[in-house]
Design a protein around this motif. Sequence first.
Motif, mmCIF file in Angstrom:
data_model
loop_
_atom_site.group_PDB
_atom_site.id
_atom_site.type_symbol
_atom_site.label_atom_id
_atom_site.label_comp_id
_atom_site.label_asym_id
_atom_site.label_seq_id
_atom_site.Cartn_x
_atom_site.Cartn_y
_atom_site.Cartn_z
ATOM 1 N N UNK A 542 0.873 -1.171 -0.012
ATOM 2 C CA UNK A 542 0.014 -0.072 0.133
ATOM 3 C C UNK A 542 0.982 1.190 -0.070
ATOM 4 N N UNK A 543 0.700 2.271 -1.061
ATOM 5 C CA UNK A 543 1.470 3.486 -1.045
ATOM 6 C C UNK A 543 1.005 4.451 0.120
ATOM 7 N N UNK A 544 1.963 4.529 0.921
ATOM 8 C CA UNK A 544 1.813 5.491 2.070
ATOM 9 C C UNK A 544 1.272 4.807 3.294
ATOM 10 N N UNK A 545 0.955 3.431 3.240
ATOM 11 C CA UNK A 545 0.790 3.037 4.685
ATOM 12 C C UNK A 545 -0.208 1.877 4.472
ATOM 13 N N UNK A 546 -1.046 1.645 5.685
ATOM 14 C CA UNK A 546 -1.754 0.597 5.488
ATOM 15 C C UNK A 546 -1.449 -0.280 7.001
ATOM 16 N N UNK A 547 -2.601 -1.170 7.510
ATOM 17 C CA UNK A 547 -2.134 -1.674 8.909
ATOM 18 C C UNK A 547 -1.069 -2.425 8.792
ATOM 19 N N UNK A 548 -0.776 -3.447 7.707
ATOM 20 C CA UNK A 548 0.393 -4.337 7.644
ATOM 21 C C UNK A 548 1.482 -3.547 7.628
ATOM 22 N N UNK A 549 1.473 -2.491 6.773
ATOM 23 C CA UNK A 549 2.773 -1.670 6.431
ATOM 24 C C UNK A 549 3.290 -1.025 7.654
ATOM 25 N N UNK A 550 2.132 -0.509 8.327
ATOM 26 C CA UNK A 550 2.552 0.334 9.643
ATOM 27 C C UNK A 550 3.207 -0.729 10.613
ATOM 28 N N UNK A 551 2.469 -2.058 10.878
ATOM 29 C CA UNK A 551 3.262 -3.207 11.582
ATOM 30 C C UNK A 551 4.402 -3.212 11.111
ATOM 31 N N UNK A 552 5.031 -3.373 10.037
ATOM 32 C CA UNK A 552 6.069 -3.679 9.374
ATOM 33 C C UNK A 552 7.089 -2.565 9.948
ATOM 34 N N UNK A 553 6.570 -1.398 9.693
ATOM 35 C CA UNK A 553 7.626 -0.389 10.087
ATOM 36 C C UNK A 553 7.860 -0.242 11.501
ATOM 37 N N UNK A 555 8.047 -2.927 13.198
ATOM 38 C CA UNK A 555 9.296 -4.012 13.364
ATOM 39 C C UNK A 555 10.481 -3.625 13.181
ATOM 40 N N UNK A 556 10.506 -2.795 12.150
ATOM 41 C CA UNK A 556 12.102 -2.149 11.686
ATOM 42 C C UNK A 556 12.481 -1.362 12.958
ATOM 43 N N UNK A 557 11.287 -0.357 13.367
ATOM 44 C CA UNK A 557 11.915 0.298 14.533
ATOM 45 C C UNK A 557 12.512 -0.304 15.585
ATOM 46 N N UNK A 558 11.550 -1.396 15.984
ATOM 47 C CA UNK A 558 11.835 -2.178 17.314
ATOM 48 C C UNK A 558 13.323 -3.084 17.153
ATOM 49 N N UNK A 559 13.684 -3.547 15.802
ATOM 50 C CA UNK A 559 14.786 -3.934 15.444
ATOM 51 C C UNK A 559 15.776 -3.329 15.849
ATOM 52 N N UNK A 594 9.943 -18.202 6.681
ATOM 53 C CA UNK A 594 10.698 -18.116 5.310
ATOM 54 C C UNK A 594 10.635 -16.602 4.926
ATOM 55 N N UNK A 595 9.959 -15.830 5.942
ATOM 56 C CA UNK A 595 9.949 -14.180 5.739
ATOM 57 C C UNK A 595 10.995 -13.736 6.359
ATOM 58 N N UNK A 596 12.040 -14.473 7.283
ATOM 59 C CA UNK A 596 13.079 -14.079 7.972
ATOM 60 C C UNK A 596 13.946 -13.626 6.911
ATOM 61 N N UNK A 597 14.842 -12.403 6.958
ATOM 62 C CA UNK A 597 14.750 -11.535 8.119
ATOM 63 C C UNK A 597 13.784 -10.412 7.760
ATOM 64 N N UNK A 598 12.895 -10.666 7.010
ATOM 65 C CA UNK A 598 11.865 -9.497 6.761
ATOM 66 C C UNK A 598 10.856 -9.534 7.983
ATOM 67 N N UNK A 599 10.684 -10.726 8.579
ATOM 68 C CA UNK A 599 9.770 -10.729 9.831
ATOM 69 C C UNK A 599 10.758 -11.241 10.916
ATOM 70 N N UNK A 609 6.441 -12.621 15.579
ATOM 71 C CA UNK A 609 6.334 -11.958 16.849
ATOM 72 C C UNK A 609 5.730 -10.831 16.828
ATOM 73 N N UNK A 610 4.352 -10.490 16.990
ATOM 74 C CA UNK A 610 3.898 -9.352 17.007
ATOM 75 C C UNK A 610 2.789 -9.229 18.203
ATOM 76 N N UNK A 611 2.576 -8.063 18.634
ATOM 77 C CA UNK A 611 1.494 -7.859 19.861
ATOM 78 C C UNK A 611 0.393 -8.361 19.186
ATOM 79 N N UNK A 612 -0.637 -9.117 20.279
ATOM 80 C CA UNK A 612 -1.752 -9.777 20.022
ATOM 81 C C UNK A 612 -2.763 -8.687 19.397
ATOM 82 N N UNK A 613 -2.735 -7.448 19.854
ATOM 83 C CA UNK A 613 -3.689 -6.465 19.421
ATOM 84 C C UNK A 613 -3.432 -6.336 17.963
#
Length: 637
Positions: A542-553, A555-559, A594-599, A609-613
């Motif tokens: 999704x260009x500019x965001x979206x829920x999965x894109x937000x969670x992916x971002x 994750x990058x920040x947490x890493x 198989x998504x490692x290291x992208x997840x 490993x994501x928050x349940x919410x």
Amino acid sequence: MLGKGVVGGGGGTKAPKPSFVSYVRPEEIHTNEKEVTEKEVTLHLLPGEQLLCEASTVLKYVQEDSCQRGIYGKLVCTDFKIAFLGDDESALDNDETQFKNKVIGENDITLHCVDQIYGVFDEKKKTLFGQLKKYPEKLIIHCKDLRVFHFCLRYTKEEEVKRIVSGIIHHTQAPKLLKRLFLFSYAAAARNSTATHPKNHTVMFETLQDWCWELERTKGNMKYKAVRVNEGYQVSERLPEYFVVPTPLPEEDVPRFQGHGIPMWCWSCHNGCALLKMSALPKEQDDAVLQVQKSFLDGVYKTIHRPPYEIVKTEDLSSSFLSLQDIQTAHSKFKQLFLIDNSTEFWDTDIKWFSLLESSSWLDIIRRCLKKAIEITECLEAQNMNVLLLEENASDLCCLISSLVQVMMDPHCRTRVGFQSLVQKEWIMGGHCFLDRCNHLRQSDKEEHQRQLSLPLTQSKSSPKRGFFREETDHLIKNLLGKRISKLINSSDELQDNFREFYDSWHSKPTDYHGLLLPHIEGPEIKVWAQRYLRWIPEAQILGGGRVATMSKLLEMMEEVQSLQEKIDERHHGQVALQAEASSLLRASARLSSLFPFALLQRHSSKPVLPTSGWKALGDEEDLAKREDESVDLGDL
């Protein structure tokens, strides 16, 4: 949303055909929407570009699966590109993004980027070529940049389907005359007669002044000179009209072997050392000719070995490095991992992702190219040695390695204008055979629609290696055992001591982005571009965001935060950061997706490993990770 077409339901696996029948044709809905919005998407043409054919009411699938979701629009073909003009692109046209590509749009495919064209007839996929007796209801285009486009033509008028399909096939596959290529019409229409300073525009290296300016910029004009001996291509069409050679070299030596055996200047380092390249002399069987060649080369080497020139180290890329056949074979295997047509194929590939990726050897080739460039950088920077790259025609691997070295060492080459000038100097003027390598004229007599590279007939050699991911596994295991990083890879390709010292020393210091830059070359650092692998998860695109894109971002920040914390702990407590990582890896029943290291690491749930919410918020996306994946139990290491 206007302009969106949805049929059926979602899902990652193959679903039964929808039983719902619509008696309202999509083009009627499409026409009504046009009347409401009154917006026409404009086709942007470059100077000299001409529209050849077009088709309306084409559905471009967002994701090729059972749901068949997509966007309606117009499919056009010009003498430069294939373009899809979606109804929702008018909003994007007003977006003045700083990094927007001003030549190629998101839904544009240049004709030379087309790799394969398929048609779907009664749900059967067939390769398209030549004159067609029957036209497909769906068009699938595989691109050389690993993109895949799906266009549904079921609701398009029959005459428009014939024109657009025939036009695309003809203009991407039919043999062409050189003067018919788009670049000639573009050059004639976009010719700019205004001259500006080289600092403010791309240096084309078409004049003697351009080369003199580059010599002055790199301070190489004290030892090297620009020559015009090939003006009008009198010596060789393979060489540029103007180039740079060592100052003491007699210009009359250049034509003796049509430029072969002549050291040509690429770039000068701040300490006076230079990167040179030379095309090998033709192989001869006659002893008399061999003696003449030997005498000629002896004279050349004596010229570049005496003061004020530094010691010269020769890198023979034709015999001691990768072969072009190895690279071609690896890339062909690699791209097949991405040129897939639906989500079912994606998940089938996902199960054996690592083994398929390793068997392609592509990431290992990337690592070896980067390593060779760093070795040459070390010679220039630390050992104050000139480096002479030797290759059969000095127009393939020489272009690649020379470009990598200059990007690492010269901050000017990392600017937009500097990088464009680098490509012009090393690849265009360097004589790389784009026309043959990419088969731009479509004159190959290979099998139907096969785009084989035209390669020199050199013996393909298989270099002894243990496999990219096998080395990566050794890297991980020996880290877990507490070994030093410099001893991780014990193979015939082990880094030399002085090279390792130079490499480690640079990475131990703060990075100066205006100076020397060295990439990481250990196995785990060489990764596949995440967006190419995750494209079958549409929400990640999704260009500019979206829920999965937000969670992916997130994750990058947490890493990144975790990595910074490990570095702080290492500095304050003298502990190796990888030991802390190892302790977490050794927990029972850890899994690698198989998504490692992208997840991140996964547990038994086979979800990152994501928050349940976070997962609850994703809703329908929960089925994306239902497939079982190969597990790696690290508990026994």
